[in-house]
Every structure is written in structure tokens, then in C-alpha cells.
Write a protein that holds these residues in place. Structure first.
Motif, mmCIF file in Angstrom:
data_model
loop_
_atom_site.group_PDB
_atom_site.id
_atom_site.type_symbol
_atom_site.label_atom_id
_atom_site.label_comp_id
_atom_site.label_asym_id
_atom_site.label_seq_id
_atom_site.Cartn_x
_atom_site.Cartn_y
_atom_site.Cartn_z
ATOM 1 N N LYS A 95 0.844 -1.189 0.000
ATOM 2 C CA LYS A 95 0.000 0.000 0.000
ATOM 3 C C LYS A 95 0.880 1.240 0.000
ATOM 4 O O LYS A 95 1.852 1.331 0.743
ATOM 5 C CB LYS A 95 -0.921 0.027 1.229
ATOM 6 N N LYS A 97 -0.873 4.749 -0.815
ATOM 7 C CA LYS A 97 -2.038 5.346 -1.467
ATOM 8 C C LYS A 97 -2.578 6.537 -0.678
ATOM 9 O O LYS A 97 -2.431 6.635 0.547
ATOM 10 C CB LYS A 97 -3.147 4.307 -1.624
ATOM 11 N N GLU A 99 -6.290 8.489 -0.225
ATOM 12 C CA GLU A 99 -7.723 8.340 -0.480
ATOM 13 C C GLU A 99 -8.493 9.518 0.113
ATOM 14 O O GLU A 99 -8.165 10.013 1.200
ATOM 15 C CB GLU A 99 -8.251 7.010 0.061
ATOM 16 N N LYS A 108 -9.264 6.682 -4.572
ATOM 17 C CA LYS A 108 -7.958 6.216 -4.103
ATOM 18 C C LYS A 108 -6.970 6.246 -5.267
ATOM 19 O O LYS A 108 -7.287 5.807 -6.368
ATOM 20 C CB LYS A 108 -8.045 4.792 -3.546
ATOM 21 N N GLY A 110 -2.754 5.396 -6.066
ATOM 22 C CA GLY A 110 -1.492 4.881 -5.568
ATOM 23 C C GLY A 110 -1.390 3.377 -5.734
ATOM 24 O O GLY A 110 -1.911 2.801 -6.698
ATOM 25 N N ASP A 112 -2.142 -0.391 -4.035
ATOM 26 C CA ASP A 112 -3.068 -0.973 -3.068
ATOM 27 C C ASP A 112 -3.113 -2.491 -3.247
ATOM 28 O O ASP A 112 -2.650 -3.046 -4.244
ATOM 29 C CB ASP A 112 -4.473 -0.380 -3.250
#
Length: 395
Positions: A95, A97, A99, A108, A110, A112
Motif C-alpha cells: 500500500k 495510497k 484516499e 484512491k 497509488g 493498493d
């Protein structure tokens, strides 16, 4: 290189700690480091690999709440350093990210990790992330996936939309790895159906809804297949990965009725201009507070069927027992077997875990390979029965 990545993981932790101190960001910062030791019970491997292996696995998590709770930044970094096989060394952002939350919409951006499905053993609808074979040869563990996603909540259900701008290659154990395939992977000969190769943009959609006792999910994915075809080169005797374009539609359904969970996953997929269908599901029944204790005992049965005759999981059954003591140490035991319904192979497993202290935990995993026909795909792992000890230190 991997040692530098472990050092980078520490630097991230230190930097994030100073960041929150300077800007008074509401945050969570936690993780663990986990030394592991594996003993292979059949002695030296089929390719001369050692009968023991040590490795270190680590994970760092950081969550920062921004804009008065209207947005969030999440980071989860994993890394492994293996004693014998450099192919199993990796550093990965599962992860990374940002959001932002609107009233009924979440955006969101990035890296994930997305999980679809309801099954314990046969996770056939789970398609977005690439499998991390360094953690589990069956492919149930995943790497992070770059994406842009939008979640839209309606009264009649929830829609999740995904744009996937990049596809990661699958990394297999190397020549010194164990377990490993019968032949070496030639990554220099990797090919794709798409001329854009790993940069082909993929997409996915999921609709989910709770209807009384039923949890329903409908999914569709279009893009580069996550599971490559491995074609042997007769000259080099090495396996060459090929990634076709995949279009897959699926359904996952779980019903909770009393002490019983009924599970179903099904997909129909088009790959190489050929369509195949897979079906997997089963029942999990739990006996609560057995013998008037705090312990629960779950019985699990799952079956998988696939209409491809050459697919190694086209007629399989998994059975298991899950004992959860519900004690202060969080002690649990999962034991069972994976069985080929045609009698080609069987494998027995046991997974035990318990907390040793407030910040440490012990895991003991055992995998025993039983009868395996030499023509079965899993025959390459026949001599790789193992005992794995893991000690996790949390911080």
C-alpha cells in the motif's frame, strides 16, 4: 540490494515518525520483524537444494488522517531476505495510497492490495494483484498493484471501479529455492500478447450487496493475465513466461445461516481466444463453545472444478479443521488436506499460532506431501515436505 531495501524500510519509519511530530498529524505507526527457519523433512532437494533455510520477513505500516478525517494516506511496506535463494528476496509496497472521502464516493490513488472472494482454499475470483510466490507457493499472497480506484455507494449496492496502469511479472523461486519448479525460469524470454507489454492499461469492476443473510459480489476484469503460461524451450530446457490478455467475469456469494457458512465462487474467462469456466465452493460449520469451554471448532470442506483438462486444479477437494481457543494468547490451529479427486496427488498441512507476549507471536507450519503421480504438476514438490518456525516481534 535487498539489505539496502531493509535499511530503506527503517528510514521510512524514522522519517514518518519525525513528520508526524513536526506537523501534529493524527497517525498510526506499527509493524513487525519475523525471523523464520525451515527444515525440509525429505533431506536434500531433488535439485540438490539444502535441507534447511533461514530468512527474515518484515512489515511496516503507517496511516495518517488528513483534512479533519476527510482523507487518509496509507503505507504498507513488506520485505524478505532469504538465506539461499536471491529470487525470494524482495521489497514491496503493498500500500502506498492517498484516499479522499466524499459523502457517497471514495477516490484512491497509488498502490493498493485488493482482495475478492469468500473461499478459504480456492480463491478463483481474486485477480487484481500479482501473486507473491516468495510467501506462498500456492499464490494466495499478493504484491501491491498501482491503480486508481473509485468506490460509489448507492442504496441498492456498492460499485468499485479500478484503472490498472501497470502489470507486475510473477517471480518464481530460483535454482536454489525450495520448493521450486522442475525447470528454471528464463525471465529474459518473457513475452506478452499486448505490444505494450507490462504497460498495458487494465480495468476492473465490482458490484457488491448484502441481501439478508447473503453477501453477493459480481466482478469483471480485463487486462494482462496474472498467471503466466510457462512454455518450455527445447533448446535451453528453461521455462519461458508468456502473459496473454485475459477477460474474466466472476461471482462470489456467501450465506451465513446459523453456525454455517455457505461459499461459492465462479468465473468464466476468455484467454487466447478460448473460454474456460471454473467453479469453487463449500461449507464451513462452526461448533461454538465446545464442551462448555471458550473454544470453537470449525469444519471446512471446499471443492474446485475446472473444465480445462490440462489445468492442475481441475478437480480438487480441500478439507480442514480450525480450532480457535479464544484465549488471551489468541491460540489457533488449522489442519487439513488438499486432495486430487482423480487420485493424482494429496498434501497435508497444519498451521499453529499463539501469542508469547504482548508484542511477540509464534507460528508453526507443517506441510507433508503424500502420494503424487509423477505426471502431476505438483510432482516437482514431492520431496519438499517441511516444518516452518516463525517468530514475530511487533512494534
Amino acid at each position: 540490494m535487498i539489505k539496502k531495501k531493509f535499511f530503506f524500510l527503517i528510514i521510512i519509519f524514522v522519517a514518518l515518525s519525525h513528520f508526524q511530530a513536526l506537523y501534529a498529524v493524527e497517525y498510526k505507526l506499527y509493524g513487525f520483524i519475523q525471523p523464520e527457519y525451515t527444515l525440509f523433512l525429505n533431506g536434500v532437494g531433488a535439485h540438490g537444494q539444502k535441507n534447511k533455510n533461514s530468512s527474515i520477513y518484515s512489515q511496516a505500516n503507517y496511516i495518517a488522517y488528513l483534512n479533519d478525517g476527510n482523507s487518509k494516506f496509507s503505507l504498507r511496506a513488506n520485505a524478505r531476505l532469504d538465506e539461499n535463494d536471491t529470487k525470494l528476496n524482495y521489497f514491496d509496497f503493498q500500500k502506498f495510497k492517498y484516499e479522499y472521502y466524499f459523502e457517497d464516493t471514495t477516490i484512491k490513488i497509488g498502490i493498493d492490495k485488493i482482495y475478492w472472494g469468500v473461499n478459504e482454499s480456492f480463491k478463483i475470483v481474486d485477480i487484481i494483484n500479482q501473486s507473491n510466490i516468495a510467501e506462498d507457493i500456492t499464490g494466495t499472497e499478493k504484491f501491491g498493484q498501482p491503480m486508481i480506484s473509485i468506490t460509489q455507494v448507492y442504496d441498492f449496492g456498492v460499485f468499485d471501479f479500478y484503472i490498472l496502469p501497470y502489470s507486475r511479472e510473477r517471480v518464481f523461486p530460483g535454482t536454489k529455492g525450495r520448493p521450486r519448479l522442475a525447470y528454471e525460469i528464463d525471465y529474459n524470454s518473457t513475452s506478452y500478447e499486448s505490444s505494450l507489454k507490462e504497460n498495458k492499461i487494465g480495468g476492473a469492476l465490482r458490484f457488491s450487496k448484502v441481501i439478508d443473510d447473503f453477501d453477493l459480489g459480481l466482478t469483471h476484469y480485463f487486462g494482462t493475465a496474472r498467471n503466466p503460461e510457462l512454455n518450455i524451450n527445447p533448446s535451453s530446457l528453461k521455462l519461458e513466461p508468456y502473459y496473454p490478455i485475459l477477460s474474466q467475469t466472476g461471482i462470489d456469494l456467501q450465506a451465513t445461516i446459523g453456525s454455517c457458512l455457505y461459499k461459492l465462487e465462479a468465473v468464466t474467462a476468455d484467454k487466447n481466444s478460448e473460454r474456460h469456466t471454473s467453479l469453487a465452493g463449500g461449507i464451513e460449520y462452526t461448533f461454538y463453545q465446545i464442551n462448555n469451554s471458550s473454544a470453537d471448532l470449525g469444519l471446512i470442506t471446499e471443492i474446485m472444478l475446472d473444465d480445462r483438462n490440462d489445468y492442475f486444479l481441475n478437480n480438487e477437494t480441500a478439507i480442514g479443521l480450525r480450532l480457535t481457543l479464544n484465549d488471551l494468547n489468541g491460540t489457533s490451529l488449522l489442519t487439513g488436506a488438499s486432495l486430487d479427486n482423480n487420485g493424482e496427488s494429496n498434501r497435508f498441512f497444519s498451521e499453529f499460532e499463539t501469542r508469547l507476549s504482548d508484542d511477540s507471536k509464534l507460528f508453526v507450519d507443517v506441510a507433508i506431501n503424500g502420494h503424487i503421480n509423477k505426471n502431476d504438476f505438483t510432482y516437482a514438490f514431492k520431496q519438499d515436505s517441511s516444518l516452518n518456525l516463525k517468530f514475530a516481534k511487533y512494534f
